[in-house]
Scaffold this active site. Sequence first.
Site, PDB file in Angstrom:
ATOM      1  N   ASP A 119       0.850  -1.185   0.000  1.00  0.00           N
ATOM      2  CA  ASP A 119       0.000   0.000   0.000  1.00  0.00           C
ATOM      3  C   ASP A 119       0.893   1.246   0.000  1.00  0.00           C
ATOM      4  OD1 ASP A 119      -2.311   1.488   0.056  1.00  0.00           O
ATOM      5  OD2 ASP A 119      -2.815   1.057   2.139  1.00  0.00           O
ATOM      6  N   ASP A 168      -9.136   3.972  -2.125  1.00  0.00           N
ATOM      7  CA  ASP A 168      -9.976   4.459  -1.025  1.00  0.00           C
ATOM      8  C   ASP A 168     -11.314   4.991  -1.533  1.00  0.00           C
ATOM      9  OD1 ASP A 168      -7.853   3.799   0.550  1.00  0.00           O
ATOM     10  OD2 ASP A 168      -7.126   5.842   0.814  1.00  0.00           O
ATOM     11  N   GLU A 216       2.611   4.875  -4.204  1.00  0.00           N
ATOM     12  CA  GLU A 216       2.594   5.734  -5.394  1.00  0.00           C
ATOM     13  C   GLU A 216       3.927   6.458  -5.647  1.00  0.00           C
ATOM     14  OE1 GLU A 216      -1.074   4.470  -4.085  1.00  0.00           O
ATOM     15  OE2 GLU A 216       0.216   5.835  -2.933  1.00  0.00           O
TER      16      GLU A 216
END
Length: 780
Positions: free
Chosen positions: A369, A445, A372
């Site tokens: 997670d 999300d 990015e």
Amino acid sequence: VRHTQTKDYTILSWSTGYYKARVWCFPFHIEILCEDEVRVTFNPENKLWFETLQDTKRQGAHTPIPAKNNFNNLTFIHSLSVGADLRFHGFSHVYGLPEHADPLQLRDTREGEPYRLYNLDVFAYDLKSPFGLYGSVPFVLAHSSNRTLGVFWLNASETFGDSASPVKRRRTEPHTDLHWLSESGIIDCRVLLGPQPKQVFSQYAQLTGVCSTFAAPSVCAGYHQCRWNYNDEADVTAVDAGFDLNKIPYDVIWLDIEHTDGKRYFTWDPALFPRPAELQRHLEKKKRKLVVISDPHIKLDPDWPLFREARDSGHFVKDREGQIFKGSCWPGESCYLDFSNPATRAWYSRCFSLNNYKGSTSSLFVWNDMNEPSVFDGPEQTMPKDAVHFGDWEHRDLHNLYGFYQQMATAEGLVTRSGGLRRPFVLSRSFFAGSQRFGAVWTGDNVATWDYLKISIPMLLSLSVAGIAFCGADVGGFVKNPTPELLVRWYQAGALQPFFRGHSANVTKRREPWLFGEEVTAAIRATIHQRYLLLPYWYTLFYWAHATGLSPLRPLWVEFPKEEDTFTIDNEYMIGGALLACPITDPGVQQIQVLLPGSDEIWYEVQSLTAHKGGRTVCLPVTMETVPVFQRGGTIICRATGTGSCTADFQKQPLSLTVALNTQEVAEGELYLDDGYSFNYLDTKTFCLRRFKMDSEGSFDSDTIIQSVTIMGQKSTPSSVLFKFLVLYLHFYFSTNIEYFFHHCCEQAHPDVFNNVIAFCDKMTAHTSALLQHQAEQGR
């Protein structure tokens, strides 16, 4: 390749002249011709642009130099931007460019913002927006009723894509213009000539790799239960027991960041998870798995051996001054691993070994997670573009590859942990073209609203056409609290998507399926159970994704490329070539309209077995238990039977075949089987691929033993039923009972037909039992 040259252009031709490339000198442009018709033009508007590298000694290594190339009012302030434009001749519909919370068909962006490809941590993202999200795939498909083309713009820097489809005028051919602009890099543009959708997907897979869904353990196709965060070991075991108590199957339970010791990855909180290996073994005894999170930021803690090792070995990204880059994330001040460095990836992979990752077992899987990468105090909550990676590459040059490289290293670590024997499972939030080789992705999300449920379908279809086949959306929405109706509808939709996980944030109410009353529990139980019954079909689709690059989730136009009514549909989709799904995504719905493509097709409602002619829109009444799914005539689908608590239980159950006859009264289907966890399917070719066919005379040829066969669409009473059997050991799918059911095959069949079938079944049961006893006595 043949070469012809004239005064104005050069022609290159191949495939016996079917394809040609005509290269014009002035103004420079390239025309790609198929059957002597121009299909694609590169640089039709003379927007080709590339900036030369400046003299950094004179300018200063980090002095920004304004780019001269404006792009829809955007200007890059540095020295290496590249851009180009293409024209698709004869095309009005284009797709791709994930990830965006937008309809499947790309919009005309001339009057608005271009599509942005720049991986960012975007909480509760805006809907119907071209703004970039967690992943980027610079791949576009253009589709018309007679041809499909693809364009792959290989660039990992911040990239923008403009799409323009001028209104078609009388006597003019439609076309779509595509304009790329990337902040840095080179121009590496690949045109895929198809000519059909499935051929484009195959060609794209040859460039970027095939989906690894099939290379993941088969349990990963089941249901996953996740929350930020399950509190402790007792909480995990209670949730695990709750599924059994409520007779709801599931396979994987997940732990978020709070399971660690102070958000130090590769550790366990000593108070909350004091016996992690014992917890994993408890789940493993029930054939279930545990997933833990591992983010790319490492807590800046000089007393932590893992931090010191990464620091001393040079595994962290540097800032523009050559010092270790520091940013803020969940642990507070953190440093970020430089996954572009092969040595760093190898080191990170070794962190997953059982010796290094204390408390882990071989059954533990991983979730990447925040990759990015997310930097709470960075520009746009990510890493500054002038941060420096391995080989002195600036972050701007490879930003969209950061999560790709972490998932690669994680998957390799799990494979190495098993000595190369067991398949890994890795979920990643960030991705790039080719990420399908390493695991699954999800849409990040999302929010517990009907609009987010609705947009999840085109988002997943967009990922699928760009090769990211093992994809899903958090069931129920990550933040806010869904109503019971929304939760049920989201489970129904999620069960019809490749990656099926329920997930929720720590600020939401607990959301285990049995917490909303018996009516809701029963609806969710039935939905998840149907997912497990369909696992043989899903697993077969994952095999074909691995073999051909064709995703399990497909827009209708992939299967019906000439049906123009399907080109703009993104609330329905195909699951493989046999099932059409239309999840309900609005509240209070009592009826639903479903487009059934193909005027020569027959479609059968899966729940009622009612037949419908294709080429029309049907209106169906629905209830909370209704899940609009149709089986296409001419197909055979394999399902598991019975009940169970996880994938392993259903793999022991016998199979059921559902035969849906088409207008010619024939049907075909396939079933893929292997051990579900090893690489033996690849290394030693240990697998079974079975093909089933029912011909127009009503005979059914099968290479395995089947418990039941349901036939839909038989128009006449069969005079006889012929079974051909070959006894096989398929390890996980075996039954010595055979039942034959006629559903909607005729109004009344002659009793002798059924008597003959029953007598035959009795004989086969006795024969098979005797054979098994004999082989057991021989030790075989």
